[in-house]
Design an enzyme around this catalytic site. Structure first.
Site, PDB file in Angstrom:
ATOM      1  N   GLY A  90      62.451  38.694  32.632  1.00 38.07           N
ATOM      2  CA  GLY A  90      63.409  38.774  31.523  1.00 38.07           C
ATOM      3  C   GLY A  90      63.194  37.620  30.553  1.00 38.07           C
ATOM      4  N   HIS A  91      63.065  36.399  31.112  1.00 35.66           N
ATOM      5  CA  HIS A  91      62.771  35.230  30.277  1.00 35.66           C
ATOM      6  C   HIS A  91      61.411  35.410  29.594  1.00 35.66           C
ATOM      7  CE1 HIS A  91      65.407  33.346  33.501  1.00 35.66           C
ATOM      8  NE2 HIS A  91      66.052  33.006  32.406  1.00 35.66           N
TER       9      HIS A  91
ATOM     10  N   GLY B  18      68.900  37.267  25.504  1.00 34.10           N
ATOM     11  CA  GLY B  18      68.825  38.545  26.204  1.00 34.10           C
ATOM     12  C   GLY B  18      70.098  39.370  26.052  1.00 34.10           C
TER      13      GLY B  18
HETATM   14  P1  AMP Z   1      69.517  32.050  31.711  1.00 33.85           P
HETATM   15  O1  AMP Z   1      68.325  31.278  32.172  1.00 33.85           O
HETATM   16  O2  AMP Z   1      70.105  32.936  32.765  1.00 33.85           O
HETATM   17  O3  AMP Z   1      70.531  31.195  31.010  1.00 33.85           O
HETATM   18  O4  AMP Z   1      68.980  33.063  30.615  1.00 33.85           O
HETATM   19  C1  AMP Z   1      68.262  32.626  29.508  1.00 33.85           C
HETATM   20  C2  AMP Z   1      68.087  33.771  28.559  1.00 33.85           C
HETATM   21  O5  AMP Z   1      67.392  34.836  29.214  1.00 33.85           O
HETATM   22  C3  AMP Z   1      69.435  34.358  28.078  1.00 33.85           C
HETATM   23  O6  AMP Z   1      69.351  34.643  26.688  1.00 33.85           O
HETATM   24  C4  AMP Z   1      69.558  35.610  28.900  1.00 33.85           C
HETATM   25  O7  AMP Z   1      70.340  36.614  28.279  1.00 33.85           O
HETATM   26  C5  AMP Z   1      68.104  36.046  29.018  1.00 33.85           C
HETATM   27  N1  AMP Z   1      67.931  36.944  30.153  1.00 33.85           N
HETATM   28  C6  AMP Z   1      68.364  36.767  31.424  1.00 33.85           C
HETATM   29  N2  AMP Z   1      68.061  37.837  32.185  1.00 33.85           N
HETATM   30  C7  AMP Z   1      67.429  38.724  31.384  1.00 33.85           C
HETATM   31  C8  AMP Z   1      66.868  40.031  31.582  1.00 33.85           C
HETATM   32  N3  AMP Z   1      66.896  40.646  32.765  1.00 33.85           N
HETATM   33  N4  AMP Z   1      66.292  40.641  30.520  1.00 33.85           N
HETATM   34  C9  AMP Z   1      66.255  40.035  29.304  1.00 33.85           C
HETATM   35  N5  AMP Z   1      66.759  38.802  29.060  1.00 33.85           N
HETATM   36  C10 AMP Z   1      67.335  38.158  30.080  1.00 33.85           C
END
Ligand code: AMP
Length: 280
Positions: free
Chosen positions: A42-43, A152
């Site tokens: 996702g990242h 995301g």
């Molecule tokens: P985090 O590390 O969880 O704070 O996420 C960092 C970024 O990655 C945020 O903008 C999230 O929305 C995005 N993100 C997390 N999981 C996913 C995913 N499965 N698909 C797309 N983007 C994601």
């Protein structure tokens, strides 16, 4: 000459604000991907989108203490810096900024507050969470001055609040990228690492039920509340989850008016004591 080229192509790891300023003050078209680490596909999708749209890309890895309303949740947040750096190197990211808590919060800035209409979904259940998110992104936007930020759809409410806040205050554009899921329809998330195999299987079943629920509501918008209340009880009984919210809201202003607008089904629940969110 060859070694100089290798050096220039290398990913720059930055820990201090002075080094950050030196490294990026020449960059005019910088794409920024904020993360809390424990990176997954996702990242990676956000990083690839930034690389497509911008000249250079900067990624931050920072588990921001001010956005956690629960100390244990903060303490248990999964972290694996070495693995993350390998992923970022492979993706040929230009800059990785690893701030320290002390340095990033050194400057005193006015507190950011949500208004009443914003205190919905996660904001209702995680007091101070989005205030912490907006505060850290405000600090990063000030330090980095990115042309674009990539976030995301998985955290749609977060994207919605950040876009409103950042685009009003800075010349930065905030883009959303679609949620990356595995073959079982599970949205990839660092928090999934906290689940055991059984929990993971259950999450797959729940995700599929929610995909179907969205389809049913799409065809019966007027009955959405009634349908949700039935399915909610069903999910609790079948999967022993604790549901914080299961609601439909439109994607324009996140109000509950879904009759004539495109809408999403938002969910937050605890599975084996792990808090998970998604939207469909
Ligand atoms: P985090 O590390 O969880 O704070 O996420 C960092 C970024 O990655 C945020 O903008 C999230 O929305 C995005 N993100 C997390 N999981 C996913 C995913 N499965 N698909 C797309 N983007 C994601």
């Amino acid at each position: 000459m060859f070694y100089l080229l290798i050096l220039l192509l290398q990913m720059k790891l930055i820990k201090q604000i002075t080094d950050l300023n030196k490294a990026i003050n020449i960059e005019k078209r910088l794409g920024f991907v904020p993360t809390m680490g424990s990176l997954h596909k996702g990242h990676e999708a956000l990083i690839k989108e930034s690389q497509k749209k911008c000249k250079k890309t900067i990624v931050t890895i920072f588990v921001n203490p001010t956005q956690f309303n629960n100390k244990n949740d903060y303490k248990n947040y999964p972290q694996d810096l070495n693995k993350d750096l390998k992923i970022l190197k492979k993706l040929k990211v230009d800059y990785v900024y690893l701030p320290t808590v002390d340095e990033v919060f050194k400057e005193r800035l006015p507190k950011i507050l949500l208004n009443k209409s914003q205190k919905i979904l996660c904001a209702r259940f995680r007091k101070g969470h989005f205030e912490g998110v907006l505060d850290i992104l405000n600090r990063f936007a000030k330090l980095i001055s990115p042309k674009s930020i990539f976030m995301g759809e998985k955290d749609f409410q977060q994207f919605f609040l950040v876009k409103n806040f950042i685009e009003k205050k800075y010349k930065t554009k905030v883009y959303v990228c679609k949620t990356i899921r595995d073959s079982k329809m599970i949205a990839l998330s660092s928090r999934n690492n906290l689940l055991n195999k059984n929990g993971h299987n259950t999450l797959g079943l729940i995700s599929n039920e929610l995909v179907n629920l969205k389809k049913i509501i799409y065809k019966n918008r007027k009955q959405s509340k009634k349908i949700i209340s039935i399915i909610k009880k069903d999910l609790v009984q079948k999967f022993k989850v604790k549901i914080e919210y299961l609601e439909c809201r439109n994607t324009i202003n996140l109000s509950t008016n879904i009759q004539k607008r495109s809408f999403k089904l938002f969910v937050a629940f605890y599975l084996n004591n792990v808090r998970l969110i998604d939207n469909f």
